[in-house]
Design a protein around this motif. Structure first.
Motif, PDB file in Angstrom:
ATOM      1  N   ILE A  56       0.846  -1.195   0.000  1.00  0.00           N
ATOM      2  CA  ILE A  56       0.000   0.000   0.000  1.00  0.00           C
ATOM      3  C   ILE A  56       0.882   1.246   0.000  1.00  0.00           C
ATOM      4  CG2 ILE A  56      -1.836  -1.179   1.303  1.00  0.00           C
ATOM      5  CD1 ILE A  56      -0.957   0.574   3.744  1.00  0.00           C
ATOM      6  N   GLN A  57       0.251   2.365  -0.265  1.00  0.00           N
ATOM      7  CA  GLN A  57       0.943   3.655  -0.256  1.00  0.00           C
ATOM      8  C   GLN A  57       0.421   4.479   0.913  1.00  0.00           C
ATOM      9  OE1 GLN A  57       3.348   4.907  -2.694  1.00  0.00           O
ATOM     10  NE2 GLN A  57       3.619   6.385  -1.030  1.00  0.00           N
ATOM     11  N   THR A  58       1.255   4.731   1.899  1.00  0.00           N
ATOM     12  CA  THR A  58       0.871   5.660   2.962  1.00  0.00           C
ATOM     13  C   THR A  58       1.185   7.087   2.490  1.00  0.00           C
ATOM     14  OG1 THR A  58       2.974   5.926   4.158  1.00  0.00           O
ATOM     15  CG2 THR A  58       1.737   3.883   4.552  1.00  0.00           C
ATOM     16  N   PRO A  59       0.794   8.120   3.219  1.00  0.00           N
ATOM     17  CA  PRO A  59       1.179   9.479   2.829  1.00  0.00           C
ATOM     18  C   PRO A  59       2.692   9.684   2.784  1.00  0.00           C
ATOM     19  CG  PRO A  59      -0.623   9.558   4.399  1.00  0.00           C
ATOM     20  CD  PRO A  59      -0.178   8.142   4.340  1.00  0.00           C
ATOM     21  N   MET A  60       3.438   8.750   3.404  1.00  0.00           N
ATOM     22  CA  MET A  60       4.891   8.918   3.485  1.00  0.00           C
ATOM     23  C   MET A  60       5.667   8.029   2.520  1.00  0.00           C
ATOM     24  SD  MET A  60       4.702  11.179   5.778  1.00  0.00           S
ATOM     25  CE  MET A  60       6.439  11.451   6.129  1.00  0.00           C
ATOM     26  N   GLN A  61       5.203   6.778   2.339  1.00  0.00           N
ATOM     27  CA  GLN A  61       5.952   5.853   1.489  1.00  0.00           C
ATOM     28  C   GLN A  61       5.116   4.603   1.226  1.00  0.00           C
ATOM     29  OE1 GLN A  61       9.108   5.073   4.571  1.00  0.00           O
ATOM     30  NE2 GLN A  61       8.611   2.927   4.119  1.00  0.00           N
ATOM     31  N   THR A  62       5.649   3.700   0.416  1.00  0.00           N
ATOM     32  CA  THR A  62       5.004   2.404   0.221  1.00  0.00           C
ATOM     33  C   THR A  62       5.452   1.453   1.324  1.00  0.00           C
ATOM     34  OG1 THR A  62       6.780   1.602  -1.213  1.00  0.00           O
ATOM     35  CG2 THR A  62       4.900   2.685  -2.277  1.00  0.00           C
ATOM     36  N   MET A  63       4.586   0.488   1.612  1.00  0.00           N
ATOM     37  CA  MET A  63       4.936  -0.524   2.606  1.00  0.00           C
ATOM     38  C   MET A  63       4.141  -1.789   2.346  1.00  0.00           C
ATOM     39  SD  MET A  63       2.735   0.487   6.054  1.00  0.00           S
ATOM     40  CE  MET A  63       3.082  -1.073   6.861  1.00  0.00           C
ATOM     41  N   ASP A  64       4.639  -2.909   2.867  1.00  0.00           N
ATOM     42  CA  ASP A  64       3.893  -4.163   2.867  1.00  0.00           C
ATOM     43  C   ASP A  64       3.108  -4.213   4.174  1.00  0.00           C
ATOM     44  OD1 ASP A  64       4.810  -5.159   0.396  1.00  0.00           O
ATOM     45  OD2 ASP A  64       6.711  -5.719   1.329  1.00  0.00           O
ATOM     46  N   ALA A  65       1.793  -4.091   4.081  1.00  0.00           N
ATOM     47  CA  ALA A  65       0.950  -3.942   5.266  1.00  0.00           C
ATOM     48  C   ALA A  65       0.111  -5.204   5.485  1.00  0.00           C
ATOM     49  CB  ALA A  65       0.035  -2.737   5.107  1.00  0.00           C
ATOM     50  N   PRO A  66      -0.167  -5.547   6.759  1.00  0.00           N
ATOM     51  CA  PRO A  66      -0.920  -6.769   7.056  1.00  0.00           C
ATOM     52  C   PRO A  66      -2.406  -6.654   6.713  1.00  0.00           C
ATOM     53  CG  PRO A  66      -0.435  -5.565   9.075  1.00  0.00           C
ATOM     54  CD  PRO A  66       0.294  -4.860   7.980  1.00  0.00           C
ATOM     55  N   VAL A  67      -2.935  -7.705   6.125  1.00  0.00           N
ATOM     56  CA  VAL A  67      -4.370  -7.813   5.834  1.00  0.00           C
ATOM     57  C   VAL A  67      -4.804  -9.250   6.108  1.00  0.00           C
ATOM     58  CG1 VAL A  67      -4.496  -5.963   4.112  1.00  0.00           C
ATOM     59  CG2 VAL A  67      -3.898  -8.282   3.390  1.00  0.00           C
ATOM     60  N   VAL A  68      -6.096  -9.429   6.333  1.00  0.00           N
ATOM     61  CA  VAL A  68      -6.636 -10.771   6.552  1.00  0.00           C
ATOM     62  C   VAL A  68      -6.575 -11.556   5.250  1.00  0.00           C
ATOM     63  CG1 VAL A  68      -8.708 -12.077   7.184  1.00  0.00           C
ATOM     64  CG2 VAL A  68      -8.109 -10.000   8.440  1.00  0.00           C
ATOM     65  N   GLU A  69      -6.131 -12.795   5.360  1.00  0.00           N
ATOM     66  CA  GLU A  69      -5.934 -13.636   4.189  1.00  0.00           C
ATOM     67  C   GLU A  69      -7.198 -14.430   3.871  1.00  0.00           C
ATOM     68  OE1 GLU A  69      -2.388 -16.631   2.729  1.00  0.00           O
ATOM     69  OE2 GLU A  69      -3.080 -16.757   4.791  1.00  0.00           O
ATOM     70  N   GLY A  70      -7.350 -14.759   2.604  1.00  0.00           N
ATOM     71  CA  GLY A  70      -8.393 -15.695   2.202  1.00  0.00           C
ATOM     72  C   GLY A  70      -9.739 -15.043   1.955  1.00  0.00           C
ATOM     73  N   ARG A  71     -10.739 -15.898   1.757  1.00  0.00           N
ATOM     74  CA  ARG A  71     -12.083 -15.417   1.460  1.00  0.00           C
ATOM     75  C   ARG A  71     -12.703 -14.761   2.679  1.00  0.00           C
ATOM     76  NH1 ARG A  71     -14.179 -16.428  -3.229  1.00  0.00           N
ATOM     77  NH2 ARG A  71     -13.171 -17.951  -4.588  1.00  0.00           N
ATOM     78  N   LYS A  72     -13.707 -13.927   2.432  1.00  0.00           N
ATOM     79  CA  LYS A  72     -14.365 -13.217   3.524  1.00  0.00           C
ATOM     80  C   LYS A  72     -15.033 -14.204   4.486  1.00  0.00           C
ATOM     81  CE  LYS A  72     -15.049  -8.876   1.101  1.00  0.00           C
ATOM     82  NZ  LYS A  72     -14.101  -9.176   0.037  1.00  0.00           N
ATOM     83  N   LEU A  73     -15.094 -13.809   5.737  1.00  0.00           N
ATOM     84  CA  LEU A  73     -15.714 -14.637   6.766  1.00  0.00           C
ATOM     85  C   LEU A  73     -17.188 -14.880   6.454  1.00  0.00           C
ATOM     86  CD1 LEU A  73     -14.430 -12.926  10.043  1.00  0.00           C
ATOM     87  CD2 LEU A  73     -13.385 -14.779   8.769  1.00  0.00           C
ATOM     88  N   ALA A  74     -17.695 -15.975   6.985  1.00  0.00           N
ATOM     89  CA  ALA A  74     -19.132 -16.233   6.953  1.00  0.00           C
ATOM     90  C   ALA A  74     -19.648 -16.227   8.385  1.00  0.00           C
ATOM     91  CB  ALA A  74     -19.440 -17.567   6.287  1.00  0.00           C
ATOM     92  N   LEU A  75     -20.588 -15.351   8.659  1.00  0.00           N
ATOM     93  CA  LEU A  75     -21.263 -15.307   9.966  1.00  0.00           C
ATOM     94  C   LEU A  75     -22.614 -15.981   9.808  1.00  0.00           C
ATOM     95  CD1 LEU A  75     -20.520 -11.604  10.996  1.00  0.00           C
ATOM     96  CD2 LEU A  75     -19.191 -13.656  11.527  1.00  0.00           C
ATOM     97  N   ILE A  76     -22.878 -16.976  10.603  1.00  0.00           N
ATOM     98  CA  ILE A  76     -24.115 -17.744  10.500  1.00  0.00           C
ATOM     99  C   ILE A  76     -24.931 -17.550  11.783  1.00  0.00           C
ATOM    100  CG2 ILE A  76     -25.160 -19.979  10.043  1.00  0.00           C
ATOM    101  CD1 ILE A  76     -23.330 -19.020   7.778  1.00  0.00           C
TER     102      ILE A  76
END
Length: 210
Positions: A56-76
């Motif tokens: 991603i691009q922050t206002p200061m620089q690019t970085m490798d930022a953490p995100v949740v992996e895989g398909r979206k959760l299912a709430l039942i």
């Protein structure tokens, strides 16, 4: 998430649960507390989600930022009381896919009877979180998980507000691979299958019905 039963002992969870238990708490306040406590419980039940990174691009620089992996959760949601937990969790996880399992308890046999089932596709590729405020006899919860497994779900967690020892034992017997997260392990069930000390019927208190 290894343990079969996790009791969330966070002070805010326990304080809000006490307010919900009180019989004079109004429907509106009960509903608001349930929404708030569901977000705190959602934090716990999603604690070990698999992570990856993206650039991603922050206002200061690019970085490798953490995100949740895989398909979206299912709430039942197990209808109808599950919807109270569902509402709060969706505020925290708005991109989650949502499904519903309609089960009612036969008052004579205490066995679950199915009347509705509609869930997202590709459950085998999603973390599936089943929500129902009360894990009492465990029969309805175990039946709901049966249906979800038949629909392809492989990674399932069960989230409830209160659990009775009988319900925890029933779930562990039927689905030892499904972790249970709750705010309280209460004492027992009465002869009608209600949790003691409990908080009464969660659906009735949430919707103002008797």
């Amino acid at each position: 998430m290894q343990e079969h039963l996790t009791i969330v002992k966070h002070p805010l969870v326990q304080h809000k649960l006490t307010l919900m238990r009180e019989k004079d708490t109004s429907t509106a306040v009960f509903r608001q507390l349930l929404r708030e406590i569901s977000q705190l419980l959602a934090y716990e039940v999603t604690y070990e989600l698999p992570m990856t990174t993206r650039k991603i691009q922050t206002p200061m620089q690019t970085m490798d930022a953490p995100v949740v992996e895989g398909r979206k959760l299912a709430l039942i949601s197990i209808l109808r009381a599950g919807n109270g937990l569902l509402d709060g969790m969706l505020e925290l996880i708005p991109s989650a896919r949502v499904g519903f399992v309609g089960l009612y308890r036969d008052e004579e046999t205490l066995k679950p009877v199915q009347y509705y089932f509609k869930v997202p596709d590709q459950l085998d590729q999603r973390l599936v979180i089943v929500v129902d405020p009360m894990l009492a006899t465990g029969n309805s919860s175990a039946a709901a998980v049966d249906l979800l497994k038949q629909a392809g779900a492989r990674d399932i967690r069960f989230l409830c507000l209160l659990a009775a020892p009988e319900g925890v034992a029933r779930m562990k017997e039927a689905h030892p691979d499904v972790p249970v997260v709750t705010a309280s392990l209460d004492d027992a069930l009465d002869e009608k299958g209600y949790i003691l000390p409990g908080l009464g019927d969660a659906g009735d208190r949430m919707f103002g019905t008797k």
